[in-house]
Every structure is written in C-alpha cells, then in structure tokens.
Design an enzyme around this catalytic site. Structure first.
Site, PDB file in Angstrom:
ATOM      1  N   LYS A 125       1.007   4.069  -3.004  1.00 19.84           N
ATOM      2  CA  LYS A 125       0.611   5.467  -2.786  1.00 19.84           C
ATOM      3  C   LYS A 125       1.777   6.429  -3.027  1.00 19.84           C
ATOM      4  CE  LYS A 125      -3.735   4.833  -1.916  1.00 19.84           C
ATOM      5  NZ  LYS A 125      -4.794   5.424  -2.760  1.00 19.84           N
ATOM      6  N   TYR A 183       0.847  -1.213   0.000  1.00 18.90           N
ATOM      7  CA  TYR A 183       0.000   0.000   0.000  1.00 18.90           C
ATOM      8  C   TYR A 183       0.878   1.258   0.000  1.00 18.90           C
ATOM      9  CZ  TYR A 183      -3.781   3.183   1.402  1.00 18.90           C
ATOM     10  OH  TYR A 183      -4.702   4.206   1.445  1.00 18.90           O
TER      11      TYR A 183
HETATM   12  P1  NAD Z   1     -13.319   1.811   0.904  1.00 17.56           P
HETATM   13  O1  NAD Z   1     -12.804   0.424   1.008  1.00 17.56           O
HETATM   14  O2  NAD Z   1     -14.424   2.243   1.792  1.00 17.56           O
HETATM   15  O3  NAD Z   1     -13.734   2.148  -0.596  1.00 17.56           O
HETATM   16  C1  NAD Z   1     -12.897   1.831  -1.677  1.00 17.56           C
HETATM   17  C2  NAD Z   1     -13.722   1.861  -2.944  1.00 17.56           C
HETATM   18  O4  NAD Z   1     -12.877   1.480  -4.053  1.00 17.56           O
HETATM   19  C3  NAD Z   1     -14.877   0.859  -2.901  1.00 17.56           C
HETATM   20  O5  NAD Z   1     -16.019   1.446  -3.496  1.00 17.56           O
HETATM   21  C4  NAD Z   1     -14.366  -0.290  -3.747  1.00 17.56           C
HETATM   22  O6  NAD Z   1     -15.383  -1.079  -4.328  1.00 17.56           O
HETATM   23  C5  NAD Z   1     -13.563   0.486  -4.796  1.00 17.56           C
HETATM   24  N1  NAD Z   1     -12.640  -0.371  -5.538  1.00 17.56           N
HETATM   25  C6  NAD Z   1     -11.679  -1.189  -5.076  1.00 17.56           C
HETATM   26  N2  NAD Z   1     -11.089  -1.849  -6.089  1.00 17.56           N
HETATM   27  C7  NAD Z   1     -11.705  -1.415  -7.231  1.00 17.56           C
HETATM   28  C8  NAD Z   1     -11.563  -1.721  -8.620  1.00 17.56           C
HETATM   29  N3  NAD Z   1     -10.683  -2.650  -9.055  1.00 17.56           N
HETATM   30  N4  NAD Z   1     -12.339  -1.061  -9.516  1.00 17.56           N
HETATM   31  C9  NAD Z   1     -13.249  -0.162  -9.096  1.00 17.56           C
HETATM   32  N5  NAD Z   1     -13.448   0.153  -7.798  1.00 17.56           N
HETATM   33  C10 NAD Z   1     -12.684  -0.477  -6.888  1.00 17.56           C
HETATM   34  O7  NAD Z   1     -12.023   2.739   1.100  1.00 17.56           O
HETATM   35  P2  NAD Z   1     -11.902   4.315   1.300  1.00 17.56           P
HETATM   36  O8  NAD Z   1     -11.377   4.528   2.671  1.00 17.56           O
HETATM   37  O9  NAD Z   1     -13.132   4.998   0.868  1.00 17.56           O
HETATM   38  O10 NAD Z   1     -10.712   4.624   0.291  1.00 17.56           O
HETATM   39  C11 NAD Z   1     -10.880   5.399  -0.888  1.00 17.56           C
HETATM   40  C12 NAD Z   1      -9.511   5.873  -1.360  1.00 17.56           C
HETATM   41  O11 NAD Z   1      -8.942   6.726  -0.365  1.00 17.56           O
HETATM   42  C13 NAD Z   1      -8.503   4.745  -1.578  1.00 17.56           C
HETATM   43  O12 NAD Z   1      -7.691   5.028  -2.686  1.00 17.56           O
HETATM   44  C14 NAD Z   1      -7.682   4.774  -0.296  1.00 17.56           C
HETATM   45  O13 NAD Z   1      -6.408   4.240  -0.472  1.00 17.56           O
HETATM   46  C15 NAD Z   1      -7.644   6.275  -0.033  1.00 17.56           C
HETATM   47  N6  NAD Z   1      -7.346   6.627   1.346  1.00 17.56           N
HETATM   48  C16 NAD Z   1      -8.202   6.283   2.359  1.00 17.56           C
HETATM   49  C17 NAD Z   1      -7.875   6.670   3.647  1.00 17.56           C
HETATM   50  C18 NAD Z   1      -8.759   6.342   4.810  1.00 17.56           C
HETATM   51  O14 NAD Z   1      -8.316   6.508   5.954  1.00 17.56           O
HETATM   52  N7  NAD Z   1      -9.977   5.905   4.604  1.00 17.56           N
HETATM   53  C19 NAD Z   1      -6.698   7.374   3.906  1.00 17.56           C
HETATM   54  C20 NAD Z   1      -5.864   7.691   2.852  1.00 17.56           C
HETATM   55  C21 NAD Z   1      -6.205   7.331   1.557  1.00 17.56           C
END
Ligand code: NAD
Length: 271
Positions: free
Chosen positions: A181, A177
């Site tokens: 990123k 991860y």
């Molecule tokens: P989440 O797991 O709630 O949602 C992730 C979404 O991505 C889901 O809708 C999932 O179905 C979709 N997804 C995964 N693989 C996919 C694919 N192959 N094709 C299409 N869609 C796909 O996670 P989140 O927390 O909402 O994360 C969203 C983004 O934010 C991610 O890139 C994550 O790395 C980033 N992020 C999240 C956080 C956090 O603390 N939540 C922090 C930093 C970055």
C-alpha cells in the site's frame, strides 16, 4: 439541482453555488476492479447511481451477476467482465472488451486487493508474491492498460487507486500489505506526474478500517475492540463513508487534483 436517487450522492451537490459543477457522471464509463464484494461492490453501486455506465470487473461471475441485477433494478447501468488483476493477458483483454462494449473508459477505480496477516518471520515467498502481485503490480497492470487506452482515445481520464492507512501507518502482522500500500501511494504520485500531460489524473483514497469481508471477523473479536479504542472517532467506517472522496475524485470537482491521496479514517492515521 437535485439528484435522481435521493442518496448521499445528492447531498454533495446541494451546498453552496455548485449547480454549475457537473458532479454527475452521466455518460461516463467507469471500470471498477474487485467489484464482486466489499468496497468494490459499493463503489460500483455509487458510480452507477451517479449516472456512470460501470464495468464491474472481478473473478466471481456469480456475485457480479447478482450485483448487475441489483443495479439494473435500481435503474442504473452496469455490465460484468471477468478480470484477474494479476494476469496481464486477462487485463489487456478486459480493457479492450470494456471499451468495445461500453465505450472509452473515463474512470478507473483500482480497488482489488488482499491482505495476508502473519508475523513477518512467518511470511513466505508465496505470501509475499500474492500480496504484492495483487495490490501493487495489479494496480500498475490495470492502470497502465487503461492509461494507454485513455491516451489513444485522447480525452484523458481519472484513475483512482485504493491505498490504505497502511500506506503510512504500520498495521500489526501485515508487513507485505503495508509495503504494497505504501507502493500504491508513491506509484499514484509518479504516474500522476508522468500522465498529467495526457490529461490523466491519478489520485488515491486511503481508507482507514471499513467493515467488509476482509476484516469482519477481526472486528467481531476482543482485539478488534482494542483497535477501535485507538481510533479518535471510536468506530470503524462503513463503505458509504468513502462516497464523498470517491465522488470528488471521479467527478469534475477534482479537476485541479492529481497525485493526491485522501485519507478517510476517522482520525486513525493522525492518532
Ligand atoms: P474484500 O476482501 O471484501 O474485497 C476485495 C475484492 O478484491 C474481492 O472482490 C476480491 O475477489 C477482489 N480480488 C482480490 N484479488 C483479486 C484479483 N487477483 N483479481 C481481481 N479481483 C481480486 O476487501 P475490501 O475491504 O473490499 O478491500 C477493497 C480494497 O480496499 C483493497 O484494495 C483493500 O486493500 C482496500 N482497503 C480496505 C480497507 C478496509 O478496512 N476494508 C481499508 C483500507 C484499504
């Protein structure tokens, strides 16, 4: 100038002499990947509240349909499209279909992502490929397809990649991860340099911990409490804490920005 929804989006257009700055996204077409849950779901709602027609793209059509119903009831405009960001044929077809249905894409939010947390010695090739294919190659595939459409359309556009504090800070048991990123942040800079000539801005948001399905269980555990103790603001964020950065990068307010990554993390990266 007051917005229509009495939401957070209104508060950023009020201070100072900003009435001539078109923060609102009326008439803009935005594509959000991974829109069915978590941050993507929230970004879709925020952009539609700001007036954009949003293509909510993802793999779970039931969840997307539910979201479209909520947005429509709220007076917004959104459509769902099937998208797996790791499948190049599907990406090309979806970008074409969004353009045909809603019009040329002005804003892309490259949000879809996953994390597999394991000690580095236990990570196998399949884990590695899944994370890198989704988080890094997926951002490139969708960004590349949308940028080509933007160049063809001749009006430029805005690409917003969702990076992470893991781009710069090492998070435990998340080597693939972190690598993915870090790649997103540097890809953002490289594409920004190349695509500026086409009027395409490429920026990123690097969220700290934001409560979503991705980490809900962790932050309900004692280990989660320990992590919160190390964040200067002593809390994790809510999806709405990213609205300011999202609206900045999606709107004309960011017209002189490209290649930037905005950290929104309660001070975590600095600590
Ligand atoms: P989440 O797991 O709630 O949602 C992730 C979404 O991505 C889901 O809708 C999932 O179905 C979709 N997804 C995964 N693989 C996919 C694919 N192959 N094709 C299409 N869609 C796909 O996670 P989140 O927390 O909402 O994360 C969203 C983004 O934010 C991610 O890139 C994550 O790395 C980033 N992020 C999240 C956080 C956090 O603390 N939540 C922090 C930093 C970055």
């Amino acid at each position: 100038m007051y917005g229509r929804y009495g939401s957070y989006v209104d508060t950023i257009v009020l201070p100072g002499n900003v009435t001539e700055i078109p923060y609102y996204l009326d008439g803009k077409v935005a594509l959000v990947t991974g829109a069915s849950r978590g941050l993507g779901r929230h970004f879709t709602r925020t952009l539609s509240r700001a007036g954009a027609k949003v293509a909510a793209c993802g793999r779970s059509q039931d969840l997307l349909q539910e979201l479209i119903g909520e947005i429509t009831a709220d007076g917004g405009s959104a459509r769902s499209f099937p998208l797996d960001v790791t499948n190049s044929a599907n990406v090309a077809a979806t970008v074409q279909s969004v353009t045909k249905t809603l019009g040329p894409i002005n804003i892309l939010v490259n949000n879809a992502g996953i994390a597999i947390t394991k000690p580095a010695l236990d990570v196998d090739e399949a884990d590695w490929d899944t994370v890198i294919d989704t988080n890094l190659k997926g951002v490139w595939l969708v960004g590349h397809a949308v940028a080509r459409a933007m160049v063809e359309n001749g009006n430029g556009g805005k690409i917003i990649n969702i990076a992470s504090i893991a781009s710069t800070t090492v998070l435990g048991r998340a080597s693939s991860y972190c690598a993915s990123k870090a790649g997103v942040t540097q890809l953002t800079r490289a594409l920004a340099v190349e695509w500026a000539r086409h009027g395409i801005q490429v920026n990123a948001i690097a969220p700290g911990y934001i409560r979503t399905d991705m980490n809900k269980e962790f932050f309900e555990s004692p280990l989660g409490d320990k992590v919160i103790e190390r964040i200067p603001q002593r809390k994790i964020g809510d999806p709405a804490d990213l609205d300011g950065a999202l609206m900045l990068l999606a709107s004309d307010a960011s017209r002189f920005m490209t290649g930037s990554t905005i950290l929104v993390d309660g001070g975590h990266d600095a600590s």
